[in-house]
Design a protein around this motif. Structure first.
Motif, PDB file in Angstrom:
ATOM      1  N   GLN A 148       0.837  -1.199   0.000  1.00  0.00           N
ATOM      2  CA  GLN A 148       0.000   0.000   0.000  1.00  0.00           C
ATOM      3  C   GLN A 148       0.876   1.255   0.000  1.00  0.00           C
ATOM      4  O   GLN A 148       2.013   1.237   0.459  1.00  0.00           O
ATOM      5  CB  GLN A 148      -0.906   0.009   1.231  1.00  0.00           C
ATOM      6  CG  GLN A 148      -1.841  -1.179   1.318  1.00  0.00           C
ATOM      7  CD  GLN A 148      -2.350  -1.397   2.726  1.00  0.00           C
ATOM      8  OE1 GLN A 148      -1.577  -1.481   3.679  1.00  0.00           O
ATOM      9  NE2 GLN A 148      -3.659  -1.492   2.869  1.00  0.00           N
TER      10      GLN A 148
ATOM     11  N   ALA B  24      -5.293  -0.978  -4.744  1.00  0.00           N
ATOM     12  CA  ALA B  24      -4.614  -0.514  -3.532  1.00  0.00           C
ATOM     13  C   ALA B  24      -4.295  -1.657  -2.577  1.00  0.00           C
ATOM     14  O   ALA B  24      -3.471  -1.500  -1.675  1.00  0.00           O
ATOM     15  CB  ALA B  24      -5.476   0.523  -2.813  1.00  0.00           C
ATOM     16  N   ASN B  25      -4.941  -2.821  -2.762  1.00  0.00           N
ATOM     17  CA  ASN B  25      -4.781  -3.948  -1.834  1.00  0.00           C
ATOM     18  C   ASN B  25      -4.672  -5.257  -2.610  1.00  0.00           C
ATOM     19  O   ASN B  25      -5.425  -6.196  -2.394  1.00  0.00           O
ATOM     20  CB  ASN B  25      -5.977  -4.016  -0.873  1.00  0.00           C
ATOM     21  CG  ASN B  25      -6.181  -2.764  -0.076  1.00  0.00           C
ATOM     22  OD1 ASN B  25      -5.589  -2.559   0.970  1.00  0.00           O
ATOM     23  ND2 ASN B  25      -7.041  -1.881  -0.582  1.00  0.00           N
TER      24      ASN B  25
END
Length: 521
Positions: free
Chosen positions: A167, A393-394
């Motif tokens: 992240q 993002a993950n």
């Protein structure tokens, strides 16, 4: 090679002390001295270094580096983001003070800004790998000031403001180089954090290798050695024993997807490839493909549907692998067809593209056969019913969640492709390049993985080898054509056999500083 996340490294550090007597002070000395050696090799002669030190162990590593650089005659200034250091970090701060190093506090903002803009090198030791949110306070202000810097930055372990899970938070450091200690950190290779890490260096800390193998169980970085897990083909092999693959693909306007999937399977060593397509496009593919057996099936509105299922299940009998989805199209009939294949097929199934869309329309995963899903972030977002921004993002968390939810091997495509399977280490693929951002690459990968399923010992291994070889072929093709743009999926085809045979050496994303340690890996 194992790659670690923050919790694993914390446990490794703890056990290194409890079981082997390796204190934090010793590990910090090893890390900081290695960072200093690297910094000296990167510095122009007579350069000035600014070390940004936080209050944690990362800051302690930076203080050790500052001490060694000062001993070697380098002009060093230490900027403390927090003066409340503890333990080994405080010990190294006291040593630096007794040595007479110049140490200022980050609250001297104007002086810090000038130093950050005019120094020859900034060493970023502000925040460690364990952050779970945006930087705060003076550390955040220092990071924000670095955004105006044009000179090089060396980050310790990970750029501050990025996490070990990949992240990025705002603000964050964009490093020129990152030196990682003991075990490479996952965040240096998983996007979006990987885009901030720059060139990666790895140094040994003296931690016993067996401890790393025992405790670092989240992920591993793929390399050329994975090809050794493919068994050699027996001299007596015939085409029926080399793997029989059924590919269900294609629709009007998407004949190329079906062709590339079939060619990928053939080049990856499948002995027999059967391509099932809607009857209206049968003449195109039958004339285009020489080695594959093309079968035309009844079409409903130019798409395959439930009327094709009985014949498809006949074709699937005796197959070693089935690939479904490239260019298949979307509609209620296609969804019913995919559901029928999943419910009745006895061979492992690879789902891609429109096959993944059909799966997202079903209430639950059907059938018990091994399943491989090959989504990009948008397709995975649809399967998980989240936004594509969340997946981007993950990436690690999303891939692992999908693997558990669908009890499948998930190949999350993109820079730093991830291969996740329930209860297994996640594989991270370092091969591939931006020139591969063109149509048809995913279709080729689908056929490649399907062909490897009969040859590999598990779906996870087939997916990992497929992803590694796919990217390696992309690297070879881009190098041969000397291109960053204009690479075609078909350009990869001639390289697949050589890549599987180990003819090409993939470029490692890690530069190992300690040659003796490297040779022992």
């Amino acid at each position: 090679m194992r790659i670690a996340v923050a919790e694993e490294m914390q446990k490794v550090d703890q056990l290194a002390q409890e079981r082997f007597g390796l204190s934090t002070l010793v590990l910090m000395e090893n890390a900081g001295s290695a960072a200093a050696r690297l910094a000296r090799s990167l510095l122009p002669s007579g350069g000035r270094v600014v070390v940004l030190a936080g209050k944690g162990n990362n800051g302690g590593d930076g203080l050790v580096a500052a001490r060694h650089l000062a001993n070697w005659g380098v002009k060093v200034v230490v900027v403390l983001a927090d003066k409340n250091l503890k333990g080994a970090s405080l010990t190294n701060l006291e040593i630096a003070r007794r040595m007479g190093l110049e140490i200022i506090e980050a609250k001297e903002k104007r002086k810090c800004e000038v130093l950050l803009l005019t120094s020859d090198l900034v060493i970023d030791g502000l925040l460690g790998t364990g952050i779970s949110g945006p930087p705060r306070g003076l550390a955040a202000e220092l990071i924000a000031s670095l955004s105006s810097r044009t000179g090089p930055i060396l980050s310790l372990d990970l750029p501050s403001g990025t996490s070990s899970y990949g992240q990025v938070f705002q603000p964050h450091v964009r490093a020129t180089w990152t030196i990682t200690f003991g075990v490479p950190k996952l965040g240096a290779f998983v996007y979006p954090a990987a885009s901030a890490a720059g060139k990666i260096y790895l140094t040994d800390l003296g931690i016993p290798k067996r401890l790393i193998q025992e405790e670092c169980r989240t992920a591993e970085l793929l390399d050329q050695s994975i090809l050794n897990k493919l068994p050699p083909r027996p001299a007596t092999a015939h085409k029926g024993e080399a793997g029989k693959v059924l590919i269900v693909a294609g629709s009007s306007g998407y004949t190329g997807a079906a062709a590339l999937a079939a060619q990928g399977a053939l080049r990856a060593g499948a002995g027999l490839v059967t391509l099932a397509v809607p009857q209206p496009i049968y003449p195109i593919l039958a004339s285009k493909l020489t080695e594959a057996m093309v079968v035309g099936l009844p079409a409903e509105n130019q798409l395959l549907g439930p009327a094709s299922l009985p014949r498809l299940l006949e074709l699937a009998e005796g197959m070693d692998a089935i690939a479904v989805g490239p260019g298949l199209g979307r509609g209620e009939g296609v969804t019913k067809l995919v559901a029928g294949i999943l419910e009745n097929a006895k061979a492992p199934v690879v789902l891609d593209a429109d096959g993944l869309y059909a799966l997202s329309q079903l209430e639950a995963r059907r059938g018990k056969q091994p399943l491989i899903l090959t989504p990009h972030s948008g397709e995975l977002a649809r399967l998980l019913k989240v936004s594509s921004q969340y997946v981007e993002a993950n990436r690690l968390a999303a891939a692992k969640k999908a693997a558990e939810a669908f009890q499948a091997t998930v190949v999350l495509k993109g820079p730093g492709t991830l291969i996740a399977a329930p209860g297994e280490l996640t594989c991270l693929n370092p091969t591939g390049n931006a020139a591969m951002a063109s149509g048809g690459m995913g279709d080729l990968l689908t056929g490649l993985i399907a062909a490897l399923l009969p040859q590999a010992s598990s779906p996870r291994l087939a997916a990992a080898i497929g992803a590694y070889v796919h990217g390696l072929c992309g690297d070879q093709a881009a190098e041969k054509l000397a291109c960053q743009r204009g690479l075609l999926a078909s350009d990869l085809l001639p390289f697949i056999p050589g890549a599987l045979a180990g003819k090409y050496q993939g470029r490692s994303p890690i530069n190992i500083l300690d040659q003796a340690w490297k040779e022992g890996q």
